[in-house]
Structures are given as structure tokens and as C-alpha cells.
Design a protein around this motif. Structure first.
Motif, mmCIF file in Angstrom:
data_model
loop_
_atom_site.group_PDB
_atom_site.id
_atom_site.type_symbol
_atom_site.label_atom_id
_atom_site.label_comp_id
_atom_site.label_asym_id
_atom_site.label_seq_id
_atom_site.Cartn_x
_atom_site.Cartn_y
_atom_site.Cartn_z
ATOM 1 N N PRO A 25 0.827 -1.205 0.000
ATOM 2 C CA PRO A 25 0.000 0.000 0.000
ATOM 3 C C PRO A 25 0.866 1.261 0.000
ATOM 4 O O PRO A 25 2.048 1.219 0.357
ATOM 5 N N VAL A 26 0.264 2.362 -0.409
ATOM 6 C CA VAL A 26 1.001 3.627 -0.563
ATOM 7 C C VAL A 26 0.298 4.722 0.231
ATOM 8 O O VAL A 26 -0.927 4.871 0.164
ATOM 9 N N GLU A 27 1.066 5.465 0.989
ATOM 10 C CA GLU A 27 0.591 6.659 1.692
ATOM 11 C C GLU A 27 1.306 7.866 1.103
ATOM 12 O O GLU A 27 2.534 7.854 0.928
ATOM 13 N N MET A 28 0.546 8.899 0.753
ATOM 14 C CA MET A 28 1.101 10.148 0.255
ATOM 15 C C MET A 28 0.600 11.290 1.130
ATOM 16 O O MET A 28 -0.570 11.287 1.533
ATOM 17 N N GLY A 29 1.448 12.245 1.387
ATOM 18 C CA GLY A 29 1.003 13.408 2.145
ATOM 19 C C GLY A 29 2.073 13.901 3.089
ATOM 20 O O GLY A 29 3.277 13.743 2.858
ATOM 21 N N ARG A 30 1.631 14.500 4.182
ATOM 22 C CA ARG A 30 2.527 15.010 5.219
ATOM 23 C C ARG A 30 2.392 14.078 6.420
ATOM 24 O O ARG A 30 1.303 13.899 6.953
ATOM 25 N N PHE A 31 3.473 13.484 6.827
ATOM 26 C CA PHE A 31 3.407 12.516 7.916
ATOM 27 C C PHE A 31 4.644 12.630 8.801
ATOM 28 O O PHE A 31 5.687 13.156 8.398
ATOM 29 N N THR A 32 4.486 12.129 10.010
ATOM 30 C CA THR A 32 5.610 12.014 10.945
ATOM 31 C C THR A 32 6.273 10.667 10.715
ATOM 32 O O THR A 32 5.594 9.637 10.670
ATOM 33 N N ARG A 33 7.605 10.678 10.564
ATOM 34 C CA ARG A 33 8.324 9.440 10.246
ATOM 35 C C ARG A 33 9.215 9.030 11.404
ATOM 36 O O ARG A 33 9.917 9.859 11.985
ATOM 37 N N LEU A 34 9.190 7.731 11.717
ATOM 38 C CA LEU A 34 10.054 7.162 12.737
ATOM 39 C C LEU A 34 10.899 6.068 12.095
ATOM 40 O O LEU A 34 10.371 5.238 11.352
ATOM 41 N N ASP A 35 12.161 6.037 12.384
ATOM 42 C CA ASP A 35 13.068 5.007 11.876
ATOM 43 C C ASP A 35 13.688 4.266 13.058
ATOM 44 O O ASP A 35 14.074 4.878 14.061
ATOM 45 N N PHE A 36 13.777 2.949 12.942
ATOM 46 C CA PHE A 36 14.423 2.169 13.995
ATOM 47 C C PHE A 36 14.887 0.847 13.418
ATOM 48 O O PHE A 36 14.516 0.474 12.290
#
Length: 549
Positions: free
Chosen positions: A173-184
Motif C-alpha cells: 500500500p502507498v501513503e502520500m502526504g505530510r506525515f511524521t516518520r520514525l526510523d528504527f
């Protein structure tokens, strides 16, 4: 890319909720190229008719229009043509759920089954898809979050992505827009989470807790799968749900489910624990159903239902592990876990349908019963999620009681080695056979125990008996007691959650309400000559005594 299928997708009209999609086939079928759209999405067992959202469709070849004929509800066929064939169509996207497609001026989300037509006879070819932002300056800061492999697109950006074939294409699935991203990282593997719809969250706590869930589950299966993983989280005012994919999951939650900044110490609210259980459930599906999967789900085109009697295993066992994982990963304490377990036990106990339908039947009939509830559903249907989780609990405790080296963990690892690694689908009896074989490597006494357990499990799955929870829990020092509510008034009916009127939603079988002739849709106008509403109904009922007319 030679010998491939090329797609483009543009959120062309966010205000009208319309995606514009093209599909180019370089070497179309000389007899006329057909295209189809799946009617259901893996993980949600209901025919949803995604083709109904296509609002216009045309085709061209080398700049000339090509006639297109619709063959059935989800299939189109283009007339024979020379050269490449390009199909262009629009998709209406206003389903704010993890199963569909949604587009407005704030974001875009879609599953591939909702937007990408399958070129019949060519679904095995590699796919290339170009993603574009909405036109205009207002969306220039939009980004892309997907587990699709990047081709020439920059990280988290619009551009070209690729997939091995059509089945791979619709897995991301694909999300487009303004989002908060977390990497771990979990077990050395890159993981990411994006949150849309809620900026005020405790990102460090969420990152830590998701990492703990992922690390524990990878250790359980002895399998740190190498592909990066993505949690796609949509926070809304009211909603809840999740859907698993091979290297990602889509989660829908309320904004109050996410951790707010400023929580003291190791506090996790009830709502946040619910969200973590959802994330744990969908991540567990990375093994149990996406790779370790029923034979009936192998190579499905999604044009018709895929029947299996094993959803009690794939969803029920996963439901058992979702909260258990939180305890074992150190995110909740023992009391919190037992309270969650008690809620599941109570929910199943209050379902009359558990005496009418077996877990195997519930699994097989999910297409027409579980996912299509009506006013009689609680009387005739049992959830393969909740009762399946309780059967999994009993199986786990029984295996541990049979021998110190046995457990449901050991069974899951054995099934993973036998079926998950190879990609071979599970037959209807594979789980029972695997349990019977667990004890053969130990001694004859244990082997007899596991053979008996295999037989017991099959009877439990194919019958309607309640799982013997009290006995198995007692063997491990946990006492199961039931609240005595014999003195409380009970009618055996549930009201709707809509409007102010005390309107009946469903009536439980063999209840006082049924004996009185009450039915779904009826409105309770008064009690003891006092007007009642949905809001004061429980208080009014509590004023009566059990047995009073």
C-alpha cells in the motif's frame, strides 16, 4: 523496461477524490487484451467489488482510440491493436479504511487492488509504476511512504517504483502526504513507521515499543526477515483496524490511541496498549498468513473467494500472540495481560453463537457470515479471532504441561521451517499433523501425549465445545472465576449505538427479550411508565430486580 507492465498514478482531483491511473502493455494480446480488478483484498475475507469505484475508462494505441468492452463486473477487454496499448481510467477514492483507497486535500492512501487493473495473461511480468503528486503548489511538500522497491524515485519521494509481478505490486500500500516518520532497527533490520493525521505524539516511546515488538517476534521465529518493514498509521477521530502485507501493515486508530508527549515513566494508557496490540497482531502476520499461509491462498487472482477452514489458526493464533507479545517484550505487566485475557474470555462467553458454529465453520463461512454481520449474527456465529485465541492458549498450556521443551512457540517454529521457508501452503490437516509429530523426537510417552493433543485440537476446532480454560490455567497457578451476576436484571438484548431512541440492535437467543417477542428494530418506549432513551436505558434496567416483570 522491456517486457514489463507500466503504470502511472496521479491524485489528479483531490477535492473530488479521484485518482487517475494508466496501464501500458507493450505487447498486448493479439486477440484483444483483457484487464480485471480483484474483488477482495487478502486479509479481509469479503467480496468488496473494487471495480465499482472505476468511474471512467478508455484506451488508446499509438495515439488512436481503441474500443473497450466490459465483459463482466470486474473485467474489460480492449479491441485488437498494433503496437503498445494504454488504458486510462479514474478511480473514486473515499474509503477511509485499511482495505481501500482514500484521497482528499490532506493525504492519499491506497491498496494496489483498488487502483491497479491486472492485465490478464501478463500478471507474471515485472511492473513499473510512476507515482506523481497532486497538481498545484499546495501539495509540493507531500512525501511518499511505501514498501515498494524504489527504481529512480528518491527516498520517501515521488517517481518510479518497481515490483516483480502484479501480485508483488498489490502487496505494498502507498501513503502520500505530510506525515511524521520514525526510523528504527529490530534485529539489525531497518524498520519505519509513518503517522498521518496526528503530529502530537511521543515519537521516542512509539519507536521504542514498536522495536521491542518486532525484535521479540523475530526471535520467536528465529527469522530476522531481511526486507525493511513499514508501519503505515492513519490516526482519525473514530476508527480502528489493521491489515497485514508482506513487508508492511496499514493501521487505523484513534488519535487518543497514540502515546501523547509527557507521559511519566513507563506509563502506557489502556488506549495505547490497544494500539500496540493491533501493531503486534499485524506484524505477527508477517509470518503467520503472509508467508506461512493456507494452500487455498496460493497464487490467488482475487477474482473469486478463497475458502479455508484454517482462519482459526491464522487469525486466532495471531490474536493469542498479539497481547502475549506485549507481556513478553516487557511492555505490559502480568496484571495488564491477564485483564486483557479476561476480556477475551468474557467476550466469547457472552456469544451464544459459540454453541452453534465451530471454528472450522466460522473460518470457511467468513465470506458470508463473519464479515457480513446482521441482527442475528451473535446468536449463530463465533469469532475465529477470539475463540481461536482461547483455543491457542489451551494448546500452548497443554504442550508446556506435556514436556518442558514443548510449547506453541515450538509448534510455530516447526511449521515455519516446514512450510514458511519453502513457501508451501498448509493443507487443512497440516497443523494437526505437526502437533502429532512434535513429540516423536523426545520419547514414546511424550509422543502419545502430542498425538492425543492433535486429536483433541481437531475435535475442539470442528466442534462447539468451550475450551477447558479453567483446567489448563490451574495447572500453571492461575484461577479462573466467573462474576456472579445471577441477581442482576438481564433481558438478553443490545441496543444500537445510533440516535437517542432505545432501539434494539439484536436479541439473544433463548433470552427473556426473545420470549417476550422483541426483535431487532423495535424501540423500547418506556419502562415502568417512564420514558427511556439509549442513554438512560442501563440505569432504568438496573432499577429492576431479576425475575420482576
Amino acid at each position: 523496461m522491456s517486457g514489463s507492465i507500466a503504470y502511472t498514478l496521479v491524485p489528479r482531483f483531490p477535492e473530488a477524490h479521484l485518482f487517475e491511473v494508466t496501464c501500458r502493455v507493450d505487447a498486448p494480446d493479439p486477440a484483444g487484451q483483457a484487464f480485471s480488478m480483484p474483488v477482495w483484498i487478502p486479509g479481509s475475507y469479503l467480496v468488496r467489488e473494487f471495480a465499482r469505484h472505476i468511474v471512467r475508462l478508455d484506451a488508446e494505441s499509438e495515439g488512436r482510440p481503441v474500443m473497450v468492452e466490459k465483459l463482466d463486473k470486474a473485467t474489460w477487454k480492449a479491441a485488437p491493436c498494433r503496437g503498445s496499448l494504454t488504458l486510462r481510467y479514474q478511480v473514486y477514492a473515499w474509503d477511509l479504511s485499511v482495505r481501500g483507497a482514500h484521497l482528499d486535500t490532506t493525504h492519499a492512501f491506497f491498496n494496489g487492488v483498488c487502483v491497479f487493473l491486472r492485465p490478464c495473461g501478463k500478471a507474471h511480468l515485472p511492473c513499473r509504476v510512476k507515482l506523481f503528486p497532486p497538481p498545484g503548489a499546495a501539495c509540493r511538500d507531500w512525501r511518499v511512504a511505501t514498501a515498494l522497491r524504489r527504481d529512480t524515485a528518491p527516498p520517501w519521494g515521488f517517481g518510479a517504483y518497481r515490483a516483480d509481478d502484479y501480485e508483488d505490486l498489490i502487496e505494498h500500500p502507498v501513503e502520500m502526504g505530510r506525515f511524521t516518520r520514525l526510523d528504527f532497527e529490530a534485529c539489525g533490520i531497518a524498520h519505519h513507521a509513518v503517522v498521518t493525521g496526528c503530529a502530537e505524539i511521543d515519537t521516542e516511546r512509539l519507536r521504542h515499543d514498536l522495536a521491542a515488538i518486532c525484535s521479540w517476534q523475530m526471535a520467536l521465529f528465529d527469522s530476522p526477515l531481511p526486507d525493511p518493514y513499514l508501519f503505515q498509521i492513519m490516526a482519525v477521530g473514530s476508527g480502528y483496524g489493521g491489515l497485514e502485507h508482506r513487508n508492511a501493515c496499514a493501521l487505523l486508530c484513534e488519535r487518543t490511541d497514540l502515546p501523547a508527549p509527557g507521559l511519566a515513566g513507563d506509563v502506557r494508557t489502556e488506549n495505547y496498549v490497544r494500539f500496540l496490540g493491533l501493531a503486534s497482531h499485524e506484524y505477527f502476520h508477517r509470518w503467520n498468513v503472509r508467508r506461512l499461509r493456507p494452500a487455498a491462498f496460493q497464487h490467488q487472482e482475487g477474482r473469486t473467494e478463497a475458502y479455508t477452514r484454517l482462519l482459526w489458526f491464522f487469525e486466532g493464533v495471531t490474536s493469542y500472540y498479539d497481547d502475549l507479545c506485549l507481556k513478553r517484550a516487557g511492555l505490559i505487566d502480568e496484571t495488564t495481560y491477564l485483564n486483557l485475557l479476561a476480556k477475551t474470555i468474557t467476550q466469547v462467553r457472552k456469544t451464544p453463537g459459540r454453541a452453534m458454529q465451530s471454528l472450522a465453520e466460522s473460518s470457511f463461512d467468513a465470506w458470508i457470515k463473519y464479515y457480513r454481520p446482521d441482527e442475528n449474527t451473535p446468536n449463530v456465529v463465533v469469532s475465529y479471532y477470539t475463540k481461536g485465541a482461547l483455543v491457542a492458549l489451551c494448546l500452548d498450556l497443554a504442550l508446556r504441561h506435556a514436556h518442558p521443551s514443548l510449547s506453541l512457540d515450538a509448534l510455530m517454529r516447526a511449521l515455519w521451517r516446514m512450510y514458511g521457508v519453502s513457501g508451501q501452503g498448509l493443507s487443512e490437516i497440516a497443523v494437526f499433523e505437526a502437533i502429532a509429530e512434535l513429540g516423536t523426537a523426545l520419547d514414546e510417552v511424550v509422543s502419545r501425549k502430542t498425538r492425543r493433543l492433535s486429536h483433541w485440537l481437531r475435535e475442539m476446532v470442528e466442534g462447539t465445545d468451550d475450551p477447558p480454560l479453567a483446567r489448563h490455567l490451574a495447572q500453571f497457578g492461575v484461577r479462573l472465576t466467573w462474576k456472579n451476576d445471577n441477581d442482576l436484571p438481564w433481558l438478553g438484548m443490545r441496543l444500537t449505538s445510533e440516535g437517542e431512541a432505545a432501539r434494539i440492535r439484536h436479541v439473544r437467543t433463548a433470552s427473556p427479550a426473545e420470549a417476550a417477542g422483541l426483535a431487532a428494530g423495535d424501540e423500547i418506549v418506556a419502562l415502568r411508565e417512564w420514558r427511556v432513551t439509549r442513554d438512560n436505558w442501563e440505569h432504568a434496567l438496573a432499577s429492576l430486580r431479576a425475575g420482576e416483570k
